[in-house]
Design an enzyme around this catalytic site. Sequence first.
Site, short mmCIF file in Angstrom:
data_model
loop_
_atom_site.label_atom_id
_atom_site.label_comp_id
_atom_site.label_asym_id
_atom_site.label_seq_id
_atom_site.Cartn_x
_atom_site.Cartn_y
_atom_site.Cartn_z
N TYR A 176 51.14 111.29 120.38
CA TYR A 176 52.31 111.89 119.73
C TYR A 176 53.58 111.52 120.49
CZ TYR A 176 55.95 115.35 118.94
OH TYR A 176 57.17 115.93 118.71
N LYS A 227 57.15 109.03 119.52
CA LYS A 227 58.59 109.35 119.66
C LYS A 227 59.27 108.29 120.51
CE LYS A 227 58.54 113.03 117.21
NZ LYS A 227 59.11 112.96 115.86
N SER A 272 62.03 114.02 121.20
CA SER A 272 61.50 115.15 121.96
C SER A 272 61.68 114.93 123.45
CB SER A 272 60.01 115.27 121.63
OG SER A 272 59.37 116.12 122.56
P1 NAD Z 1 56.79 120.54 110.84
O1 NAD Z 1 55.41 120.04 110.85
O2 NAD Z 1 57.03 121.96 110.52
O3 NAD Z 1 57.70 119.64 109.89
C1 NAD Z 1 57.44 118.28 109.66
C2 NAD Z 1 57.42 118.05 108.16
O4 NAD Z 1 57.16 116.67 107.91
C3 NAD Z 1 56.32 118.84 107.45
O5 NAD Z 1 56.90 119.56 106.37
C4 NAD Z 1 55.35 117.78 106.97
O6 NAD Z 1 54.72 118.16 105.75
C5 NAD Z 1 56.25 116.57 106.83
N1 NAD Z 1 55.58 115.27 106.96
C6 NAD Z 1 54.73 114.86 107.93
N2 NAD Z 1 54.34 113.60 107.70
C7 NAD Z 1 54.95 113.19 106.56
C8 NAD Z 1 54.94 111.99 105.81
N3 NAD Z 1 54.19 110.95 106.17
N4 NAD Z 1 55.69 111.91 104.69
C9 NAD Z 1 56.45 112.97 104.30
N5 NAD Z 1 56.49 114.13 104.96
C10 NAD Z 1 55.75 114.24 106.09
O7 NAD Z 1 57.44 120.20 112.29
P2 NAD Z 1 58.81 120.64 112.92
O8 NAD Z 1 58.51 121.54 114.06
O9 NAD Z 1 59.76 121.08 111.88
O10 NAD Z 1 59.27 119.26 113.55
C11 NAD Z 1 60.14 118.38 112.85
C12 NAD Z 1 60.27 117.11 113.66
O11 NAD Z 1 60.75 117.42 114.96
C13 NAD Z 1 58.96 116.35 113.87
O12 NAD Z 1 59.22 114.97 113.81
C14 NAD Z 1 58.55 116.75 115.27
O13 NAD Z 1 57.76 115.79 115.89
C15 NAD Z 1 59.90 116.87 115.96
N6 NAD Z 1 59.87 117.76 117.12
C16 NAD Z 1 59.40 119.03 116.97
C17 NAD Z 1 59.34 119.86 118.07
C18 NAD Z 1 58.80 121.26 117.93
O14 NAD Z 1 58.46 121.86 118.94
N7 NAD Z 1 58.70 121.84 116.76
C19 NAD Z 1 59.79 119.41 119.31
C20 NAD Z 1 60.27 118.10 119.43
C21 NAD Z 1 60.32 117.28 118.31
C1 UD1 Z 2 54.82 121.00 123.54
C2 UD1 Z 2 54.24 119.63 123.43
C3 UD1 Z 2 55.35 118.61 123.53
C4 UD1 Z 2 56.45 118.89 122.52
C5 UD1 Z 2 56.96 120.31 122.78
C6 UD1 Z 2 58.05 120.65 121.84
C7 UD1 Z 2 52.00 119.93 124.36
C8 UD1 Z 2 51.07 119.56 125.49
N1 UD1 Z 2 53.26 119.44 124.45
O1 UD1 Z 2 55.39 121.11 124.82
O2 UD1 Z 2 54.85 117.31 123.32
O3 UD1 Z 2 57.50 117.98 122.64
O4 UD1 Z 2 55.85 121.20 122.62
O5 UD1 Z 2 58.02 121.96 121.46
O6 UD1 Z 2 51.62 120.59 123.40
N2 UD1 Z 2 51.30 127.92 127.05
C9 UD1 Z 2 50.41 128.89 127.42
N3 UD1 Z 2 49.56 129.36 126.47
C10 UD1 Z 2 49.54 128.94 125.18
C11 UD1 Z 2 50.47 127.94 124.81
C12 UD1 Z 2 51.34 127.44 125.78
O7 UD1 Z 2 50.39 129.31 128.57
O8 UD1 Z 2 48.71 129.41 124.38
C13 UD1 Z 2 52.28 127.43 128.05
C14 UD1 Z 2 52.18 125.93 128.33
O9 UD1 Z 2 51.25 125.66 129.34
C15 UD1 Z 2 53.64 125.62 128.73
C16 UD1 Z 2 54.47 126.62 127.91
O10 UD1 Z 2 53.56 127.66 127.53
O11 UD1 Z 2 53.84 125.91 130.10
C17 UD1 Z 2 55.06 126.00 126.64
O12 UD1 Z 2 54.00 125.37 125.90
P1 UD1 Z 2 54.23 124.77 124.43
O13 UD1 Z 2 54.90 125.78 123.57
O14 UD1 Z 2 52.94 124.19 123.98
O15 UD1 Z 2 55.30 123.63 124.68
P2 UD1 Z 2 55.26 122.37 125.69
O16 UD1 Z 2 53.99 122.28 126.42
O17 UD1 Z 2 56.52 122.41 126.48
#
Ligand code: NAD
Ligand code: UD1
Length: 340
Positions: free
Chosen positions: A150, A154, A125
């Site tokens: 969290y 990472k 991330s």
């Molecule tokens: P998500 O929660 O939708 O998907 C994660 C999946 O992992 C879920 O289906 C959950 O059931 C499964 N899981 C969690 N712990 C587990 C375990 N111990 N064993 C087996 N399965 C497990 O999240 P996502 O948005 O699809 O994110 C996927 C990955 O990308 C995550 O590692 C997340 O941290 C990373 N990531 C997500 C974002 C985002 O904004 N969505 C941003 C940066 C990184």
């Molecule tokens: C969040 C996570 C970050 C993760 C990233 C990936 C937090 C603090 N950080 O980042 O660790 O890697 O998602 O997707 O959660 N906002 C509002 N109102 C809301 C929600 C968000 O104003 O109800 C604003 C936030 O202040 C920010 C922007 O929207 O400026 C995006 O927020 P969000 O979607 O939570 O993502 P990040 O904060 O970038």
Amino acid sequence: MNILVTGGAGFIGSHTLIELYSAGHTAVVVDNLSNSSQESLRRVAKIIGIAEIPFYNVDIRDREGLEKVFACHHFDACIHFAGLKAVGESVAKPWEYYDNNISGTLTLLDVMRRNGCKSIIFSSSATVYGDPAEIPISEQCPKGQCSNPYGWTKSMLEQVMTDMQHADTEWNVVLLRYFNPIGAHQSGTIGEDPNGIPNNLMPYITQVAVGKRPELGVFGNDYDTPDGTGVRDYIHVVDLARGHVAALQKVGQGSGLSVYNLGTGHGYSVLDVVKAFERINGVRIPYSIKPRRAGDIATCYSNPEKANRELGWKALYGIDEMCRDSWRWQSQNPDGYATK
Ligand code: NAD
Ligand code: UD1
């Protein structure tokens, strides 16, 4: 290639499965369904046009469970999405986050190497950059102080895999640093389905749009940004999914260790997103300005040139498509996968 997809039932994993199959790969999903439902996999199979996606309800901390999966399948690589990702929850439950994300990944890596599978694409991330030293953020930017457990999981896991690759160069490790994935598959049948009150911006906006929440709280309008609200690099989840397929090609060529930002290179403020959503979908999003959220930074967007250059990957969709597709999913599935 045959790919082990951990966390494949989740938001990004489910979209990636579609792109894997459409590029000619096959996949086996391991997920404990702690933040997802098997319904997503049923819908993915329908989109792909196959009977089902091979699925094991296994926790990645469960060594025996993983060994059984490896006993039944040969894997060329693993795309490792499984992990907990709620920032606020990680502050309240740090042990649970370190256990799930770190112990889980250590177990997975060990089972992989014992079974001769030494290629992994890891979901990292932009949070690893902390308050970034440069904008736009390139991969050269030093990693920073994370503001929550969290983020540390990472950052630490990147280090673990980097050290393992240095010690044993048979490993191919691709660390993908995602910016802000939003949007949904064009079909409107799969998308992001958060539990409870959404933490992230787009799912909150779509829940306001569908009438589940009265208004959006905008966390601060006094940042040093053009309109005072936070600026982020939103990326369509389908573009992000395709980034994994591109990374897989690299792994197939014996990539060693590589790190890529997956973003668009464009920054949008909270109010830019609200306005784009209203314009493209013809829905009004009431909002009010709230105090800043702890741990937030003003501006975060990527320099995605390295992935463009080395992976031949580029995000194709813009903010309009992201808003349109997020809304199609939410409006067709007001209760996510629980919608009847
Ligand atoms: P998500 O929660 O939708 O998907 C994660 C999946 O992992 C879920 O289906 C959950 O059931 C499964 N899981 C969690 N712990 C587990 C375990 N111990 N064993 C087996 N399965 C497990 O999240 P996502 O948005 O699809 O994110 C996927 C990955 O990308 C995550 O590692 C997340 O941290 C990373 N990531 C997500 C974002 C985002 O904004 N969505 C941003 C940066 C990184
Ligand atoms: C969040 C996570 C970050 C993760 C990233 C990936 C937090 C603090 N950080 O980042 O660790 O890697 O998602 O997707 O959660 N906002 C509002 N109102 C809301 C929600 C968000 O104003 O109800 C604003 C936030 O202040 C920010 C922007 O929207 O400026 C995006 O927020 P969000 O979607 O939570 O993502 P990040 O904060 O970038």
